[in-house]
Design a protein around this motif. Structure first.
Motif, PDB file in Angstrom:
ATOM      1  N   MET A 263       0.720  -1.370   0.097  1.00 30.98           N
ATOM      2  CA  MET A 263       0.153   0.037   0.019  1.00 30.98           C
ATOM      3  C   MET A 263       0.786   1.247   0.284  1.00 30.98           C
ATOM      4  O   MET A 263       0.582   2.168  -0.638  1.00 30.98           O
ATOM      5  CB  MET A 263      -0.873  -0.037   1.164  1.00 30.98           C
ATOM      6  CG  MET A 263      -2.257  -1.078   1.074  1.00 30.98           C
ATOM      7  SD  MET A 263      -3.346  -0.805   2.252  1.00 30.98           S
ATOM      8  CE  MET A 263      -4.611  -2.066   1.761  1.00 30.98           C
ATOM      9  N   ALA A 264       1.989   1.403   0.729  1.00 30.14           N
ATOM     10  CA  ALA A 264       2.913   2.476   0.642  1.00 30.14           C
ATOM     11  C   ALA A 264       3.449   2.612  -0.613  1.00 30.14           C
ATOM     12  O   ALA A 264       3.677   3.845  -1.042  1.00 30.14           O
ATOM     13  CB  ALA A 264       4.379   2.089   1.712  1.00 30.14           C
ATOM     14  N   ASP A 265       3.673   1.582  -1.289  1.00 31.30           N
ATOM     15  CA  ASP A 265       4.233   1.718  -3.013  1.00 31.30           C
ATOM     16  C   ASP A 265       3.422   2.400  -3.578  1.00 31.30           C
ATOM     17  O   ASP A 265       3.534   3.324  -4.464  1.00 31.30           O
ATOM     18  CB  ASP A 265       4.751   0.365  -3.428  1.00 31.30           C
ATOM     19  CG  ASP A 265       5.889  -0.222  -2.875  1.00 31.30           C
ATOM     20  OD1 ASP A 265       6.759   0.454  -2.057  1.00 31.30           O
ATOM     21  OD2 ASP A 265       6.102  -1.346  -2.942  1.00 31.30           O
ATOM     22  N   TRP A 266       2.152   2.112  -3.364  1.00 21.32           N
ATOM     23  CA  TRP A 266       0.989   2.647  -4.138  1.00 21.32           C
ATOM     24  C   TRP A 266       0.605   3.834  -4.124  1.00 21.32           C
ATOM     25  O   TRP A 266       0.108   4.801  -4.807  1.00 21.32           O
ATOM     26  CB  TRP A 266      -0.197   1.944  -4.155  1.00 21.32           C
ATOM     27  CG  TRP A 266      -0.478   0.419  -4.671  1.00 21.32           C
ATOM     28  CD1 TRP A 266       0.390  -0.114  -5.837  1.00 21.32           C
ATOM     29  CD2 TRP A 266      -1.018  -0.790  -4.159  1.00 21.32           C
ATOM     30  NE1 TRP A 266       0.225  -1.333  -5.907  1.00 21.32           N
ATOM     31  CE2 TRP A 266      -0.852  -1.734  -4.775  1.00 21.32           C
ATOM     32  CE3 TRP A 266      -2.221  -0.923  -3.147  1.00 21.32           C
ATOM     33  CZ2 TRP A 266      -1.306  -3.178  -4.831  1.00 21.32           C
ATOM     34  CZ3 TRP A 266      -2.460  -2.149  -2.818  1.00 21.32           C
ATOM     35  CH2 TRP A 266      -2.309  -3.383  -3.632  1.00 21.32           C
ATOM     36  N   CYS A 267       1.009   4.494  -2.637  1.00 21.67           N
ATOM     37  CA  CYS A 267       0.667   5.791  -2.303  1.00 21.67           C
ATOM     38  C   CYS A 267       1.728   6.844  -2.244  1.00 21.67           C
ATOM     39  O   CYS A 267       1.589   7.853  -1.991  1.00 21.67           O
ATOM     40  CB  CYS A 267       0.243   5.614  -0.754  1.00 21.67           C
ATOM     41  SG  CYS A 267      -1.444   5.007  -0.466  1.00 21.67           S
ATOM     42  N   THR A 268       3.076   6.046  -2.915  1.00 19.58           N
ATOM     43  CA  THR A 268       4.113   6.987  -3.186  1.00 19.58           C
ATOM     44  C   THR A 268       4.124   7.675  -4.531  1.00 19.58           C
ATOM     45  O   THR A 268       3.777   6.997  -5.524  1.00 19.58           O
ATOM     46  CB  THR A 268       5.343   6.161  -2.931  1.00 19.58           C
ATOM     47  OG1 THR A 268       5.291   5.578  -1.527  1.00 19.58           O
ATOM     48  CG2 THR A 268       6.613   6.860  -3.332  1.00 19.58           C
ATOM     49  N   GLY A 269       4.579   9.048  -4.377  1.00 17.80           N
ATOM     50  CA  GLY A 269       4.531   9.738  -5.613  1.00 17.80           C
ATOM     51  C   GLY A 269       5.879   9.927  -6.175  1.00 17.80           C
ATOM     52  O   GLY A 269       6.593   8.964  -6.104  1.00 17.80           O
ATOM     53  N   CYS A 270       6.189  11.328  -6.289  1.00 14.03           N
ATOM     54  CA  CYS A 270       7.709  11.556  -6.797  1.00 14.03           C
ATOM     55  C   CYS A 270       8.714  11.037  -5.863  1.00 14.03           C
ATOM     56  O   CYS A 270       8.829  10.944  -4.824  1.00 14.03           O
ATOM     57  CB  CYS A 270       7.824  13.077  -6.684  1.00 14.03           C
ATOM     58  SG  CYS A 270       9.658  13.709  -7.115  1.00 14.03           S
ATOM     59  N   THR A 271       9.704  10.159  -6.820  1.00 13.05           N
ATOM     60  CA  THR A 271      10.742   9.581  -6.071  1.00 13.05           C
ATOM     61  C   THR A 271      12.132  10.400  -6.247  1.00 13.05           C
ATOM     62  O   THR A 271      13.329   9.941  -6.089  1.00 13.05           O
ATOM     63  CB  THR A 271      10.787   8.145  -6.295  1.00 13.05           C
ATOM     64  OG1 THR A 271      10.921   7.906  -7.809  1.00 13.05           O
ATOM     65  CG2 THR A 271       9.549   7.343  -5.641  1.00 13.05           C
TER      66      THR A 271
END
Length: 323
Positions: A263-271
Motif C-alpha cells: 500500500m505504501a508503494d501505491w501511495c508513493t508519488g515523486c521519488t
C-alpha cells in the motif's frame, strides 16, 4: 453456524466468527449497484454483510479455495440473487472475474490466514491442539504438511521455520524432526508438536505453546500464503475502478508487512532526490490510505473472540488517473 457435508460426506458444523466485520465492510464504502469481491469468502460472514448493503442491486463475487467453505458460503448466501461463488485462490482474481465477464470492481475484501473453522476441524490437521493427520491444506489439494515435514531437506526446513515462523530454535527443531523421520514418518499433529516441545529449552516453553511458530511456518509453506498474497494484492488493486477500495485483514506480522509495504508503494508519488528543483521521474500516487494507521479490534470483540487479538485492518482507495 451452518451445518454442511464436508468433502468426505460427513455432516459438520462450519462455525467462523468474522473478524472486524463492520470495520472491514465499512472500509469498502459499499454503494448499491456496485461490483464487489470477497476474495476469501470462508463461511460467508463478510460476504453476507456486503450483499446486505448492496440491497439487491449490483453484484458480489465470492472466492475461496476451500471446498468446505464454498459449501458453507453457498448455503449462507442462498437468499441473494446477485451473488456468484467461485472456488479458486484469491491470487487468481483477475482470471476469475474475466471468466465471469467482469473486468472492474468497486471494492475488494481480503481476510487472510487460516479460519476458525479450519483450526477447529481436527481432520484438517492445522492445529497442535488436536491429534490428527498432518495436512494443513486450505484447498485440500496438492502438497501437504506431511509431505514437507517428511521430505524437505533439513536446510529447507530450517529456512521455512526461520522465515515463516520467525522461530529462533529452528535448527534444534529440525534436528529433532530429522531424527524422528529417520526412524518412521511423522504422521500426526501430536507427533510433530511433541518433537518441537522436546527441542525447546525448558525456560522457553513457558512463553506459550512451543509448536505455535512451527505450525504457522509449515502452514504458510504448504499454502504458499506469502507468495499468493503478493500476487493477490496486485491483482486486487489492478481490478479496482477509480475510487475503488481494497480492505485487507492480516493476522501476523509477515502478512502485515507485505500489505503495509504494498500500500505504501501505491501511495508513493515523486521519488526524485529532495535537491532536484523539479520532478523528473513523473511518478504519481496511485492510491491513498483511508486510515493512516491500521484498525485493530475493539475490547468488546477481543473479549468475544480471542483469536482477533493479532488482527489488523488496512484500507486504501485507488485514485483516479488524473488526481
Amino acid at each position: 453456524m451452518d451445518t454442511i457435508e464436508n468433502t468426505e460426506n460427513r455432516t459438520i458444523e462450519f462455525a467462523h466468527t468474522s473478524v472486524m466485520l463492520k470495520e472491514a465492510v465499512d472500509g469498502l464504502d459499499v454503494r448499491p449497484g456496485g461490483v464487489y469481491v470477497d476474495g476469501t469468502a470462508g463461511g460467508g460472514g463478510h460476504s453476507f454483510e456486503i450483499a446486505s448493503r448492496l440491497g439487491g442491486t449490483g453484484r458480489l463475487i465470492c472466492i475461496d479455495q476451500d471446498p468446505d467453505a464454498i459449501k458453507a458460503a453457498t448455503k449462507r448466501l442462498e437468499r441473494f440473487d446477485n451473488v456468484t461463488i467461485v472456488r479458486s485462490n484469491f491470487s487468481n482474481i483477475k482470471g476469475v472475474l474475466m471468466n465471469l465477464g467482469v473486468f472492474k470492481a468497486d471494492g475488494v475484501l481480503l481476510d487472510l490466514g487460516v479460519s476458525s473453522w479450519q483450526l477447529d476441524a481436527p481432520q484438517r490437521g492445522f492445529s497442535y491442539h488436536y491429534d490428527a493427520p498432518l495436512d494443513m491444506r486450505m484447498s485440500q489439494d496438492g502438497t501437504s504438511a506431511y509431505d514437507i515435514v517428511n521430505s524437505a531437506a533439513p536446510g529447507e526446513l530450517v529456512r521455512i521455520l526461520s522465515l515463516y515462523g520467525e522461530e529462533k530454535f529452528a535448527k534444534n527443531i529440525v534436528r529433532g524432526i530429522v531424527r524422528a523421520r529417520d526412524e518412521k514418518p511423522i504422521e500426526t499433529t501430536f507427533e510433530l508438536a511433541n518433537i518441537v516441545k522436546e527441542a525447546y529449552p525448558a525456560k522457553a516453553r513457558q512463553k506459550g505453546h512451543p509448536a505455535r511458530k512451527t505450525f504457522q511456518a509449515i502452514r504458510i509453506a504448504v499454502n504458499r500464503e506469502l507468495d499468493v498474497l503478493e500476487d493477490g494484492l496486485q491483482g486486487a488493486f489492478d481490478v479496482l475502478n477509480a475510487d475503488g477500495r481494497l480492505s485487507v485483514i492480516t493476522f501476523h506480522s509477515l502478512e502485515d508487512r507485505i500489505v503495509k509495504r504494498k500500500m505504501a508503494d501505491w501511495c508513493t508519488g515523486c521519488t526524485c532526490p529532495p535537491d532536484f528543483p523539479v520532478c523528473v521521474c513523473g511518478n504519481k500516487p496511485k492510491a491513498e490510505l483511508v486510515n493512516r494507521k491500521p484498525i485493530i479490534p475493539g475490547e468488546a470483540e477481543l473479549e468475544a473472540n480471542n483469536r482477533a487479538r493479532s488482527a489488523k485492518l488496512r484500507v486504501c482507495r485507488k485514485l483516479p488517473a488524473d488526481e
